[in-house]
Design an enzyme around this catalytic site. Structure first.
Site, PDB file in Angstrom:
ATOM      1  N   LYS A  59       0.870  -1.183   0.000  1.00  0.00           N
ATOM      2  CA  LYS A  59       0.000   0.000   0.000  1.00  0.00           C
ATOM      3  C   LYS A  59       0.902   1.227   0.000  1.00  0.00           C
ATOM      4  O   LYS A  59       1.406   1.660   1.035  1.00  0.00           O
ATOM      5  CB  LYS A  59      -0.926   0.012   1.214  1.00  0.00           C
ATOM      6  CG  LYS A  59      -1.959   1.128   1.133  1.00  0.00           C
ATOM      7  CD  LYS A  59      -2.934   1.070   2.292  1.00  0.00           C
ATOM      8  CE  LYS A  59      -4.018   2.127   2.111  1.00  0.00           C
ATOM      9  NZ  LYS A  59      -3.467   3.490   1.991  1.00  0.00           N
TER      10      LYS A  59
ATOM     11  N   CYS B 295      -4.763  32.437  35.204  1.00  0.00           N
ATOM     12  CA  CYS B 295      -5.349  33.501  36.028  1.00  0.00           C
ATOM     13  C   CYS B 295      -4.927  33.438  37.490  1.00  0.00           C
ATOM     14  O   CYS B 295      -5.335  34.285  38.289  1.00  0.00           O
ATOM     15  CB  CYS B 295      -6.870  33.469  35.933  1.00  0.00           C
ATOM     16  SG  CYS B 295      -7.618  32.021  36.748  1.00  0.00           S
TER      17      CYS B 295
ATOM     18  N   CYS C  67     -11.568  33.481  34.367  1.00  0.00           N
ATOM     19  CA  CYS C  67     -10.284  33.043  33.808  1.00  0.00           C
ATOM     20  C   CYS C  67     -10.271  33.327  32.310  1.00  0.00           C
ATOM     21  O   CYS C  67     -11.153  32.875  31.572  1.00  0.00           O
ATOM     22  CB  CYS C  67     -10.083  31.553  34.062  1.00  0.00           C
ATOM     23  SG  CYS C  67      -8.627  30.849  33.259  1.00  0.00           S
TER      24      CYS C  67
END
Length: 678
Positions: free
Chosen positions: A115, A412, A433
């Protein structure tokens, strides 16, 4: 016939012979100088007698004028894709299906091929002369790349003379680039400051789609044949393997690693041999293609889901590579989940450069025993998603350090928590946040949510970072003056975005619920909630007992829904969105879908896989849900039906192993049409 014409024909025949030996057999018969002498003589004679110049002359390989675009080519015989299996049981299930359908107990004979990891092409020969080449495209229509293909030395412009050449013969195969050629190409590109390709497949595809054939001519492309399409006024052997040998006799390149195998054990033996040898081949392959050898049996087996029943691609496991963990950083998601991400020394894995890999959570880091500085084993799951599958502790240096999980949010600085029963850390700040706010807004505007076209991630990032937007409602308060102050946002783009925002004000209850970003509430769950309660007020008032009575909603999801609506901030956001100033609206009430008694999809759990040609996956999903189906993303024992489009992969294999009914796209479209007419 004139003497000069006879001499030109002799020169062409000799040059074709030498080209075949040099480029296809890798067994040159004469030195390059002798080949060059013959070619120079041919070009001189053709220049003197342009009336004798033909398109199949060896002198015509290196392309001429650049094109402005590629024409379209309709494939008379569609170029189908193959179904994939990834493990031995998948192949054995395929072998059993073949024998069951043919009602045979004896071993099947298969033709097994490599393949190749390149680009599928179609070569049309008329009376032995190459007259057209095309890409596969969508299988029905491709692009005309004749001028470029004519420059590939391994592809014969004229088939070697034989009495039995068909009038029309379409040969199909793969154009690819060797590893050595790929490295040379990139080295040259670096020196010249040109584009560097990520992998040989991309290089091959890019080379074939050059508008200037002279560029393609300088690229180290090669070709292997794997089959036939159109055949008119001619005969070919009734064995696929024998057909490949016939093509080889006509001068068409065929891999020398093609084997005819009788029985599944012989096929598996060939697969293992190829898997072991794959790194020494000199070019990329990603598995073995297994075809029923008899053309008569192929015709009896037929096709399903735009793929043949008589062939399967048995793909290799994901390739693994070693690299080093430089650092571990932490990302904050929409729901506050803090995810560790390994920053890696870049490494090429399955044709893609990998420099990051998610570590999911603390449990995964502990399971791996991972430390910063470790050498790790990296693979791409499904040849797509990078993942670390192991640590090479024997290579651990003295200066490694442990992965330290944060006690405050890395964005944050709010506290983080780990809820009992969950593996992830979460930031407790919610939309305060900035990271959560960004991700929540990106989710809100996404295509399957509010579908605000043009509101991309980078625009959201700028809006949040400049504190222009804090809640979803703020998006609808934007104006042209604000938008044109953003980077790369002109007046026209700003106007288009404002129009998209206006359009998004009209939505559906289910889309709105999904856009809110309630934990564990995906599209299907949002549809079920909308259908069950009809109005937002009814849903907000629902308790956990009521919620758990809704289809596919358990206690965990019900708890998340209940908690979401108990948060004052969330109710304020919803009220703001529905206020006259913003004006989000949808048709109310939303009734539960009514399934006709003859609707074959009602109440069924359905999985979609592969690509569809008639409509998008999302459109198909909408149609099915409207008819009362539940559309799932994964196959399990609870799946009632798999709808398989083109290039269906592991989901199809799993469904077949579980004996789950499989429907192709054509049948789905027929039934959708009947259901909509009912």
């Amino acid at each position: 016939m004139e003497q000069i014409e006879q001499h030109i024909l002799r020169l062409r025949k000799q040059l074709r012979h030498w080209e075949y030996l040099y480029y296809v057999e890798a067994a040159p018969e004469v030195p390059d100088s002798e080949y060059d002498r013959f070619m120079a003589e041919l070009r001189t004679l053709e220049a003197e007698r342009p009336d004798l110049l033909t398109a199949d002359s060896p002198s015509q390989r290196v392309g001429g004028q650049a094109q402005s675009s590629f024409g379209q080519v309709r494939h008379e015989v569609p170029m189908l894709s193959l179904d994939n299996v990834f493990e031995e049981p998948g192949f054995l299930a395929f072998d059993k299906r073949v024998r069951d359908r043919l009602k045979r107990d004896d071993d099947m004979t298969y033709c097994c091929e490599l393949k190749l990891d390149g680009l599928a092409v179609s070569l049309l020969y008329e009376n032995g002369e190459l007259v057209r080449a095309a890409t596969r495209g969508d299988g029905a229509t491709g692009e005309d790349i004749t001028a470029n293909v004519r420059t590939i030395r391994t592809i014969p412009l004229r088939l070697q003379d034989h009495d039995n050449l068909p009038r029309l013969l379409e040969i199909r195969g793969e154009v690819f680039m060797s590893e050595a050629g790929f490295l040379r190409l990139n080295e040259t590109a670096k020196r010249e400051g040109s584009k560097v390709f990520a992998n040989p497949r991309n290089a091959a595809a890019g080379s074939l789609r050059q508008l200037d054939p002279s560029i393609t001519a300088r690229r180290p492309l090669t070709f292997y044949c794997y089959g036939v399409g159109l055949l008119e006024d001619g005969e070919l052997p009734e064995s696929h393997w024998e057909r490949l040998q016939q093509f080889k006799a006509w001068g068409v390149p065929v891999s020398d690693r093609v084997r005819r195998c009788t029985g599944s054990a012989a096929v598996l033996d060939f697969y293992r041999q190829v898997h072991e040898a794959r790194l020494s081949l000199g070019f990329d392959i990603d598995g073995v293609v297994i075809k029923v050898d008899s053309l008569a049996l192929q015709q009896r087996l037929g096709f399903v889901a735009r793929a043949p029943r008589w062939a399967i691609a048995y793909k290799f496991p994901a390739q693994e590579q070693l690299t080093r963990v430089r650092d571990v950083e932490f990302q904050v998601g929409r729901t506050g989940a803090i995810t560790p991400v390994a920053r890696l020394e870049p490494v090429l894995v399955s044709g893609a450069m990998v420099s990051n890999a998610t570590l999911h959570n603390a449990d995964e880091v502990e399971r791996l025993g991972l430390m910063i500085g470790d050498t790790v084993i990296v693979r791409r799951a499904g040849d797509v998603i990078p993942q670390i599958v192991g640590v090479v502790t024997s290579e651990r240096p003295a200066e490694v350090r442990p992965v330290a999980f944060p006690t405050q949010c890395p964005v944050c600085s709010s506290d983080v928590e780990r809820v009992e029963g969950e593996a992830v850390l979460r930031c407790t700040a919610g939309l305060v946040c900035a990271a959560q706010r960004k991700e929540a807004l990106k989710h809100f505007v996404s295509r399957r949510a509010m579908d605000i076209d043009g509101m991309g991630d980078k625009i959201i990032d700028q809006l949040v970072e400049r504190e222009l937007v804090k809640t979803p409602a703020d998006l609808f308060r934007l104006n042209k003056e604000i938008l044109t102050r953003l980077d790369r946002m002109g007046s026209k783009s700003a106007q288009n975005l404002l129009e998209a925002l206006e359009k998004a004000r009209q939505t559906t209850f289910a889309r709105f619920l999904y856009a809110l970003g309630i934990r564990e509430v995906g599209e299907a769950t949002a549809v079920n909630l909308a259908a069950a309660y009809g109005t937002l007020d009814a849903l907000i008032a629902a308790d956990i007992d009521s919620l758990t009575g809704v289809q596919d909603i358990g206690n965990i999801v019900a708890t998340h829904v209940r908690h979401f609506f108990e948060e004052t901030h969330n109710i304020e956001v919803i009220q703001d969105l529905l206020s006259p100033a913003i004006g989000i609206r949808w048709p109310e009430p939303v009734a539960a879908p009514v399934a006709a008694s003859d609707n074959p999809f009602a109440g069924k759990t359905i999985v979609l896989t592969g690509s569809l040609s008639s409509l998008s996956r999302d459109e198909a999903k909408d149609h099915l849900v409207a008819l009362g189906a539940r559309v799932s993303g994964s196959v399990s024992a609870k799946t009632d039906l798999l709808i398989a489009g083109e290039a269906a992969g592991s989901k199809l294999s799993k469904a077949q192993q579980l004996n789950i009914p499989v429907m192709d796209e054509a049948e789905m479209m027929r039934l959708l049409g009947e259901s909509s007419d009912a």
